[in-house]
Scaffold this active site. Structure first.
Site, mmCIF file in Angstrom:
data_model
loop_
_atom_site.group_PDB
_atom_site.id
_atom_site.type_symbol
_atom_site.label_atom_id
_atom_site.label_comp_id
_atom_site.label_asym_id
_atom_site.label_seq_id
_atom_site.Cartn_x
_atom_site.Cartn_y
_atom_site.Cartn_z
ATOM 1 C CE LYS A 171 -92.083 -2.118 34.565
ATOM 2 N NZ LYS A 171 -90.884 -0.856 34.241
ATOM 3 C CG HIS A 208 -97.436 5.220 35.246
ATOM 4 N ND1 HIS A 208 -97.250 4.759 33.965
ATOM 5 C CD2 HIS A 208 -96.359 5.392 35.683
ATOM 6 C CE1 HIS A 208 -96.103 4.318 33.638
ATOM 7 N NE2 HIS A 208 -95.586 4.637 34.753
ATOM 8 C CB SER A 238 -93.554 -6.116 33.259
ATOM 9 O OG SER A 238 -92.565 -4.971 32.774
ATOM 10 C CE LYS A 283 -87.403 -13.974 29.466
ATOM 11 N NZ LYS A 283 -87.629 -14.828 30.516
ATOM 12 N N GLY A 284 -88.636 -7.645 27.399
ATOM 13 C CA GLY A 284 -89.366 -7.120 26.325
ATOM 14 C C GLY A 284 -89.951 -8.170 25.303
#
Ligand code: A3P
Length: 306
Positions: A48, A120, A150, A269-270
């Protein structure tokens, strides 16, 4: 129970000291044996952090002009495969029986040069061939508070992740590092430390990308030894803006079967600072106190607002 059955959520377990789920460990031997090539580019991050954003920027920098059809026909998660993932997927035309998608095989089969590969994994889990081949690595980092928010929404919608439960227990688990890919604190610090001894690592912050995407694209080009024209850079900057990525079906994961878009969105949403809509005052105080104890390196600083 079939552990590749997407209708049930996986359990977290301790894997060499890091919380993981089987979707990222079942292919471990092949991951560790993975043969990196000297021109491979690895995009590494804690989940994220804006990994896909950076992956898309790199994809456009390398292939945006030479293979425009790539942009309209191949989803980003296939163009830039996740090295460690092993999940079931339905291949178009193969009826209802799922195939197994192995990120390491996908990466092996990429015939681009360079190959763009995402991970990741915490730094200590990286297959050694990446270091041996001195591959370029872009590490993407995002402040802890927005990362946990997030991640919470992502786990709500993604069936290949454990059930996140309620927000307040999720936040506790984040502080304890009991998340898929382990502790955010260890992850960002581990890769930051690696940067001190491995010069081919570019550490990029989500908040910097939000603040000035063009400047960060310039820095990436400098690191990668690329010199696109000013027009090309401007075109890329436009394409990777939040609203454009959100409506791009090759980017927004709308073709990925394991996500429930009724619950949330992959490109959600960013923003920097969405944590303020989730943390209570008491949660924020407890978080800050715990953060100070864990984040001792004064050279690694995050912004939680801009
Ligand atoms: P939010 O959930 O806070 O919106 P990753 O790719 O590592 O999974 O990161 C996903 C996060 O990056 C999501 O954060 C997503 O909205 C954000 N993101 C993706 N593209 C973005 C863009 N162009 N601008 C800003 N944020 C973006």
């Amino acid at each position: 129970m079939d552990k590749m059955d997407l209708s049930s959520r996986p359990e977290l377990f301790d894997f060499h000291g890091v919380s993981m789920t089987h979707y990222f460990t079942d292919n471990w031997e092949n991951i560790q044996k993975f043969q990196a090539r000297p021109d491979d580019i690895l995009i590494a991050s804690y989940p994220k952090a804006g990994t896909m954003w950076v992956s898309y920027i790199l994809d456009l920098l390398y292939f945006g002009q030479t293979s425009p059809e790539r942009q309209t026909s191949i989803p980003i998660y296939t163009r830039v495969p996740n090295l460690e993932i092993i999940v079931p997927y339905l291949q178009p035309g193969s009826g209802s029986s799922p195939q197994i998608f192995k990120g390491s095989e996908m990466a092996d089969k990429l015939h681009t040069s360079p190959r763009l590969i995402k991970t990741h994994l915490p730094v200590q889990f990286m297959p050694k061939s990446f270091w041996e081949q001195n591959c370029k690595i872009v590490y993407v980092a995002r402040n802890a508070k927005d990362s946990v928010v997030s991640y919470f929404h992502f786990e709500r919608m993604t069936k290949i992740n454990p059930d996140p439960g309620d927000w307040s227990s999720y936040l506790q688990r984040f502080m304890e590092g009991k998340m898929v890919f382990g502790s955010w604190y260890d992850h960002v610090n581990g890769w930051w430390k690696k940067k001190q001894t491995y010069p081919n690592l570019h550490y990029i912050f989500y908040e910097d990308l939000i603040e000035d995407t063009g400047r960060e694209i310039d820095k990436l080009c400098c690191f990668l030894g690329l010199s696109p024209s000013a027009e090309e850079k401007e075109r890329i900057r436009g394409e990777v803006q939040f609203d454009n990525m959100k409506k791009n079906n090759m980017i927004n994961h709308s073709t990925f079967r394991g996500m429930d878009f009724k619950i949330s969105s992959f490109i959600r949403k960013g923003k920097v600072g969405d944590w303020k809509n989730h943390f209570t005052v008491a949660q924020n105080e407890e978080f800050d106190e715990d953060y100070m104890k864990k984040m001792k390196d004064p050279t690694l600083q995050f912004h939680t607002k801009i």
